[in-house]
Write a protein that holds these residues in place. Structure first.
Motif, PDB file in Angstrom:
ATOM      1  N   ARG A 199       3.668   6.582   6.707  1.00 53.72           N
ATOM      2  CA  ARG A 199       2.853   7.405   5.808  1.00 53.72           C
ATOM      3  C   ARG A 199       1.998   8.328   6.661  1.00 53.72           C
ATOM      4  NH1 ARG A 199       6.010   5.419   2.443  1.00 53.72           N
ATOM      5  NH2 ARG A 199       5.390   3.792   1.021  1.00 53.72           N
ATOM      6  N   GLN A 200       1.724   9.496   6.148  1.00 54.68           N
ATOM      7  CA  GLN A 200       0.894  10.436   6.885  1.00 54.68           C
ATOM      8  C   GLN A 200      -0.474  10.536   6.231  1.00 54.68           C
ATOM      9  OE1 GLN A 200       2.321  14.458   6.990  1.00 54.68           O
ATOM     10  NE2 GLN A 200       1.261  14.866   8.892  1.00 54.68           N
ATOM     11  N   ILE A 201      -1.508  10.372   7.036  1.00 56.34           N
ATOM     12  CA  ILE A 201      -2.880  10.568   6.563  1.00 56.34           C
ATOM     13  C   ILE A 201      -3.611  11.397   7.616  1.00 56.34           C
ATOM     14  CG2 ILE A 201      -2.981   8.461   5.190  1.00 56.34           C
ATOM     15  CD1 ILE A 201      -4.533   7.147   7.454  1.00 56.34           C
ATOM     16  N   ARG A 202      -4.607  12.118   7.196  1.00 55.50           N
ATOM     17  CA  ARG A 202      -5.385  12.938   8.120  1.00 55.50           C
ATOM     18  C   ARG A 202      -6.700  12.243   8.419  1.00 55.50           C
ATOM     19  NH1 ARG A 202      -3.750  18.677   5.513  1.00 55.50           N
ATOM     20  NH2 ARG A 202      -1.613  18.521   6.242  1.00 55.50           N
ATOM     21  N   ILE A 203      -6.935  11.993   9.687  1.00 54.27           N
ATOM     22  CA  ILE A 203      -8.124  11.266  10.116  1.00 54.27           C
ATOM     23  C   ILE A 203      -9.057  12.154  10.923  1.00 54.27           C
ATOM     24  CG2 ILE A 203      -8.960   9.294  11.472  1.00 54.27           C
ATOM     25  CD1 ILE A 203      -7.364   8.405   9.030  1.00 54.27           C
ATOM     26  N   ALA A 240     -10.269   7.681  19.166  1.00 60.16           N
ATOM     27  CA  ALA A 240     -11.240   6.632  19.473  1.00 60.16           C
ATOM     28  C   ALA A 240     -10.805   5.317  18.822  1.00 60.16           C
ATOM     29  CB  ALA A 240     -12.634   7.034  18.996  1.00 60.16           C
ATOM     30  N   PHE A 241     -10.267   5.399  17.610  1.00 57.23           N
ATOM     31  CA  PHE A 241      -9.764   4.212  16.917  1.00 57.23           C
ATOM     32  C   PHE A 241      -8.636   3.579  17.716  1.00 57.23           C
ATOM     33  CE2 PHE A 241      -7.262   2.558  13.076  1.00 57.23           C
ATOM     34  CZ  PHE A 241      -8.012   1.408  12.965  1.00 57.23           C
ATOM     35  N   ASP A 242      -7.766   4.389  18.300  1.00 62.63           N
ATOM     36  CA  ASP A 242      -6.672   3.879  19.129  1.00 62.63           C
ATOM     37  C   ASP A 242      -7.224   3.135  20.344  1.00 62.63           C
ATOM     38  OD1 ASP A 242      -3.864   3.605  19.816  1.00 62.63           O
ATOM     39  OD2 ASP A 242      -4.239   5.092  21.384  1.00 62.63           O
ATOM     40  N   ARG A 243      -8.208   3.720  21.023  1.00 58.40           N
ATOM     41  CA  ARG A 243      -8.806   3.057  22.186  1.00 58.40           C
ATOM     42  C   ARG A 243      -9.473   1.743  21.780  1.00 58.40           C
ATOM     43  NH1 ARG A 243     -10.528   8.293  22.992  1.00 58.40           N
ATOM     44  NH2 ARG A 243     -12.698   7.741  22.585  1.00 58.40           N
ATOM     45  N   ALA A 244     -10.167   1.747  20.649  1.00 59.93           N
ATOM     46  CA  ALA A 244     -10.834   0.530  20.177  1.00 59.93           C
ATOM     47  C   ALA A 244      -9.816  -0.549  19.819  1.00 59.93           C
ATOM     48  CB  ALA A 244     -11.722   0.850  18.976  1.00 59.93           C
ATOM     49  N   ALA A 245      -8.717  -0.157  19.190  1.00 59.91           N
ATOM     50  CA  ALA A 245      -7.663  -1.118  18.850  1.00 59.91           C
ATOM     51  C   ALA A 245      -7.054  -1.720  20.109  1.00 59.91           C
ATOM     52  CB  ALA A 245      -6.582  -0.445  18.004  1.00 59.91           C
ATOM     53  N   LYS A 246      -6.764  -0.858  21.080  1.00 56.35           N
ATOM     54  CA  LYS A 246      -6.175  -1.337  22.333  1.00 56.35           C
ATOM     55  C   LYS A 246      -7.133  -2.255  23.086  1.00 56.35           C
ATOM     56  CE  LYS A 246      -2.907   2.408  22.886  1.00 56.35           C
ATOM     57  NZ  LYS A 246      -2.602   3.678  23.548  1.00 56.35           N
ATOM     58  N   LEU A 289      -4.438  -2.801  12.230  1.00 58.31           N
ATOM     59  CA  LEU A 289      -5.801  -2.782  11.710  1.00 58.31           C
ATOM     60  C   LEU A 289      -5.889  -2.098  10.350  1.00 58.31           C
ATOM     61  CD1 LEU A 289      -7.748  -1.988  14.984  1.00 58.31           C
ATOM     62  CD2 LEU A 289      -7.753  -4.140  13.714  1.00 58.31           C
ATOM     63  N   VAL A 290      -5.173  -0.989  10.183  1.00 55.75           N
ATOM     64  CA  VAL A 290      -5.177  -0.286   8.895  1.00 55.75           C
ATOM     65  C   VAL A 290      -4.636  -1.205   7.802  1.00 55.75           C
ATOM     66  CG1 VAL A 290      -4.174   1.636   7.598  1.00 55.75           C
ATOM     67  CG2 VAL A 290      -5.088   2.027   9.893  1.00 55.75           C
ATOM     68  N   ARG A 291      -3.539  -1.918   8.097  1.00 55.55           N
ATOM     69  CA  ARG A 291      -2.991  -2.857   7.098  1.00 55.55           C
ATOM     70  C   ARG A 291      -4.007  -3.950   6.768  1.00 55.55           C
ATOM     71  NH1 ARG A 291       1.805  -1.794  10.086  1.00 55.55           N
ATOM     72  NH2 ARG A 291       1.416  -3.604  11.410  1.00 55.55           N
ATOM     73  N   ALA A 292      -4.727  -4.448   7.778  1.00 59.94           N
ATOM     74  CA  ALA A 292      -5.742  -5.477   7.538  1.00 59.94           C
ATOM     75  C   ALA A 292      -6.881  -4.933   6.676  1.00 59.94           C
ATOM     76  CB  ALA A 292      -6.276  -6.010   8.870  1.00 59.94           C
ATOM     77  N   PHE A 293      -7.326  -3.691   6.962  1.00 66.41           N
ATOM     78  CA  PHE A 293      -8.378  -3.079   6.140  1.00 66.41           C
ATOM     79  C   PHE A 293      -7.923  -2.953   4.688  1.00 66.41           C
ATOM     80  CE2 PHE A 293      -9.812  -0.659  10.129  1.00 66.41           C
ATOM     81  CZ  PHE A 293     -10.848  -1.542  10.379  1.00 66.41           C
TER      82      PHE A 293
END
Length: 66
Positions: free
Chosen positions: A9-13, A19-25, A34-38
């Protein structure tokens, strides 16, 4: 029986996505997980829990910017 693969799916963030990628890693996970968990937590799926957040220092830039 395994669940069928869902199409991407495409969403615009915006720039927060990086930063979210770095935090996830920093937590040895991926953004998608994380998105699925949210989403599960937001929909009040039984057993769903809000994911833990990493300490900011674990992923932010050296100048203190995300």
């Amino acid at each position: 029986m395994p669940k069928p693969h869902t199409p991407p799916r495409q969403i615009r963030i915006g720039d927060d996505w990086y930063a979210f990628d770095r935090a996830a890693k920093a937590q040895s996970t991926e953004r998608a997980e994380l998105v699925r968990a949210f989403i599960s937590w937001y929909l009040r799926t039984p057993g769903a829990k809000l994911p833990a957040r990493p300490e900011r220092a674990a992923w932010e830039g050296e100048e203190g910017t995300p």
